[in-house]
Design an enzyme around this catalytic site. Structure first.
Site, PDB file in Angstrom:
ATOM      1  N   GLU A 146      61.739  48.554   5.074  1.00 33.26           N
ATOM      2  CA  GLU A 146      62.302  47.796   3.957  1.00 33.26           C
ATOM      3  C   GLU A 146      63.823  47.871   3.922  1.00 33.26           C
ATOM      4  OE1 GLU A 146      58.324  49.224   2.084  1.00 33.26           O
ATOM      5  OE2 GLU A 146      59.597  49.718   3.788  1.00 33.26           O
ATOM      6  N   ASP A 196      61.093  53.319   1.336  1.00 31.82           N
ATOM      7  CA  ASP A 196      60.094  52.257   1.232  1.00 31.82           C
ATOM      8  C   ASP A 196      59.627  52.077  -0.205  1.00 31.82           C
ATOM      9  OD1 ASP A 196      58.897  54.871   1.481  1.00 31.82           O
ATOM     10  OD2 ASP A 196      56.951  53.882   1.616  1.00 31.82           O
ATOM     11  N   GLU A 197      59.068  50.908  -0.475  1.00 29.97           N
ATOM     12  CA  GLU A 197      58.387  50.595  -1.738  1.00 29.97           C
ATOM     13  C   GLU A 197      59.205  51.007  -2.959  1.00 29.97           C
ATOM     14  OE1 GLU A 197      53.726  50.684  -0.451  1.00 29.97           O
ATOM     15  OE2 GLU A 197      54.639  52.635  -0.877  1.00 29.97           O
ATOM     16  N   VAL A 198      60.454  50.582  -2.993  1.00 30.83           N
ATOM     17  CA  VAL A 198      61.356  50.942  -4.085  1.00 30.83           C
ATOM     18  C   VAL A 198      61.367  49.815  -5.117  1.00 30.83           C
ATOM     19  CG1 VAL A 198      63.717  51.571  -4.718  1.00 30.83           C
ATOM     20  CG2 VAL A 198      62.764  52.315  -2.513  1.00 30.83           C
ATOM     21  N   HIS A 242      59.110  56.972  -4.497  1.00 28.73           N
ATOM     22  CA  HIS A 242      58.123  58.012  -4.173  1.00 28.73           C
ATOM     23  C   HIS A 242      58.664  59.405  -4.525  1.00 28.73           C
ATOM     24  CE1 HIS A 242      55.191  55.462  -2.086  1.00 28.73           C
ATOM     25  NE2 HIS A 242      56.226  54.810  -1.577  1.00 28.73           N
TER      26      HIS A 242
END
Length: 507
Positions: free
Chosen positions: A351, A300-302, A247
């Site tokens: 995560e 998150d969301e890597v 992000h």
């Protein structure tokens, strides 16, 4: 016996002491519901010269936090009404002011600050004063908010009325972290909008503004101090989030060297020392402005796949014997160490725990958002947790109803007291993909208020069926509207419009 004596004698007969479970039957509309409430059946009236007294308080109010809080509450209570003189009802029915005694001289705002208060509104005294006792000024601010909900403008009397007196209220929060996330990276939020959000949080006794400042789309960061100072004077912590390594594409607009390549713009370049020097510099600036104990480092969301097909990053990984997941762990742990060096404790999205929970710093707070069961695993591992499961507490999910917000229990299936204590609270999230200054208030309210009661009110005082609190939440929603907050109707999903003409209380 004179008129006053007869009045007091009758009052002793009619005082009602109630349990919170009976609140709906007793037409109590306080939100969130306090720990304990007792009340009577008589109406008092606010003096036109309603004043603040602080005799006996150890808090000097040199910064004016209490004085400004009192002025704000009095303005809210009076609204825009033309108010006539209260003394015509007799001095024995008029509340001259509120007497606030604060036991601590400090107004330092930090996680776990004592927010307990006692509020009483007697019916005797010459003159009559409401009374507040609180350990800190922030508990006193909560008491003022509760007092404001006891006051109504009488359209027939043309004065501010306090019905159901005398009142005795004791209150303290169930959780020390009661958060609301706003997202200024997807859409710009003007400062007046952020200030209105902060003000509205105080009405529901939320106390952490989680500020998701930067993301893929933009890096609107100049390390501003004003929102933090505005919030602090209202008892609101500001949790700044610097989401890394994912992000973060927007970082490279100013510093393209921290992109792994033109075709791999995020996650940030784990192989470049300057990436971490930049994080260090930003957190150094953060530490001068954002004084809350915690900083949020995202995580998150890597998607690490492009690290492996970017030659210089791939070579760096091979030299260190790291695969993609190992590099992700390396980045998160190094960012944690930088934050710790600036005096922060760290919050990371779940995560990080799901992938390498045993490696996280013991000062880590894991922020649960993906689903159920994670909080149980986090606290069983001895780490602290914040609950924001997206199926219940994401405000941008417009199909999520207020009933789901109310029923979502942060301690679900966590039974050991020592593990329950590791859940520091919860947070509702207003992600900004489809939210800006035009619709943020009706996206947040009234659903956030449902979660606010879950986080404030003792578990045994919470309604087991959300239908039991519908009328009280509708009343609070109307109160928000009266205070200039664009809270949507309860009926239907989030951000819904009124179905038809009618009373605010029936929507």
């Amino acid at each position: 016996m004179g008129r006053r004596g007869i009045f007091l004698g009758l009052l002793l007969v009619h005082i009602l002491v109630i349990s919170v479970a009976d609140t709906q039957k007793e037409n109590l509309y306080i939100w969130p519901m306090p720990v304990s409430v007792s009340h009577g059946q008589h109406t008092l009236y606010l003096s036109n010269e309603f004043e603040l007294k602080t005799d006996g308080s150890k808090y000097s109010d040199a910064s004016g936090i209490l004085r400004d809080g009192f002025s704000s509450i009095l303005k809210i209570i009076k609204g825009d009404h033309v108010i006539e003189d209260a003394p015509r009802f007799g001095s024995y029915l008029v509340i001259k002011g509120i007497h606030v005694v604060i036991l601590s001289p400090s107004d330092e705002l930090q996680h776990g600050v004592n927010e307990t208060y006692r509020l009483s509104v007697p019916v005797d005294g010459n003159p009559i004063y409401a009374h507040v006792e609180a350990q800190t000024v922030y508990g006193a601010l909560h008491a003022l908010q509760t007092f404001s909900q006891l006051c109504y403008f009488g359209f027939e009397t043309r004065v501010i009325e306090v019905p159901q007196a005398p009142w005795t209220i004791f209150d303290q929060p169930r959780f020390s972290y009661r958060g609301l996330l706003i997202d200024t990276s997807r859409h710009f939020l003007p400062l007046p909008v952020i200030k209105k959000v902060i003000d509205s949080m105080t009405y529901a006794k939320l106390n952490v503004l989680h500020w998701h400042i930067v993301d893929t789309q933009s890096f609107p960061l100049e390390i501003p101090s004003y929102p933090r100072l505005y919030a602090q004077r209202r008892g609101i912590h500001v949790l700044a989030e610097l989401d890394v390594p994912g992000h973060a594409e927007s970082w490279g607009i100013g510093y393209p060297s921290i992109w792994p390549s033109e075709n791999c713009r995020q996650p940030l370049d784990v192989s470049n020392d300057f990436t971490f020097k930049l994080i260090d510099a930003i957190l150094s600036d953060f530490s001068k402005v954002f004084k809350y104990r915690f900083v949020h480092l995202g995580g998150d969301e890597v998607d690490t796949s492009c690290w492996t097909f970017t030659p210089h990053v791939s070579d760096w990984l091979k030299k260190r014997g790291l695969n993609e997941s190992g590099a992700y762990q390396y980045f998160v742990l190094k960012a944690q160490q930088i934050a710790l060096s600036h005096g922060y404790e760290i919050i990371n999205w779940e995560e990080t725990f799901n992938n390498f929970g045993s490696k996280l710093n013991p000062k880590t707070v894991v922020h649960n958002w993906l689903g159920g069961g994670v909080a149980q695993k986090v606290v069983a591992a001895g780490l602290r947790c914040i609950v924001s499961n997206q199926d219940k507490w994401y405000l941008d999910h417009l199909d999520a109803t207020w009933e789901g917000f109310y029923s979502n229990e942060p301690l679900a299936n966590i039974t050991k007291p020592e593990e329950q204590a590791l859940v520091i609270g919860g947070e509702v999230c207003t992600w900004g993909e489809h939210i800006d200054g035009s619709d943020i208030e009706q996206t947040i309210w009234p659903r956030a208020a449902a979660a606010a009661e879950r986080l404030w009110t003792p578990y045994h005082n919470l309604a087991k069926n959300s239908s039991e609190v519908t009328a009280r939440l509708a009343n609070f929603r109307c109160l928000l509207n009266q205070r200039g907050v664009a809270a949507a109707p309860l009926a239907g999903p989030g951000r819904v419009a009124p179905l038809e003409p009618g009373s605010c209380y029936k929507q």
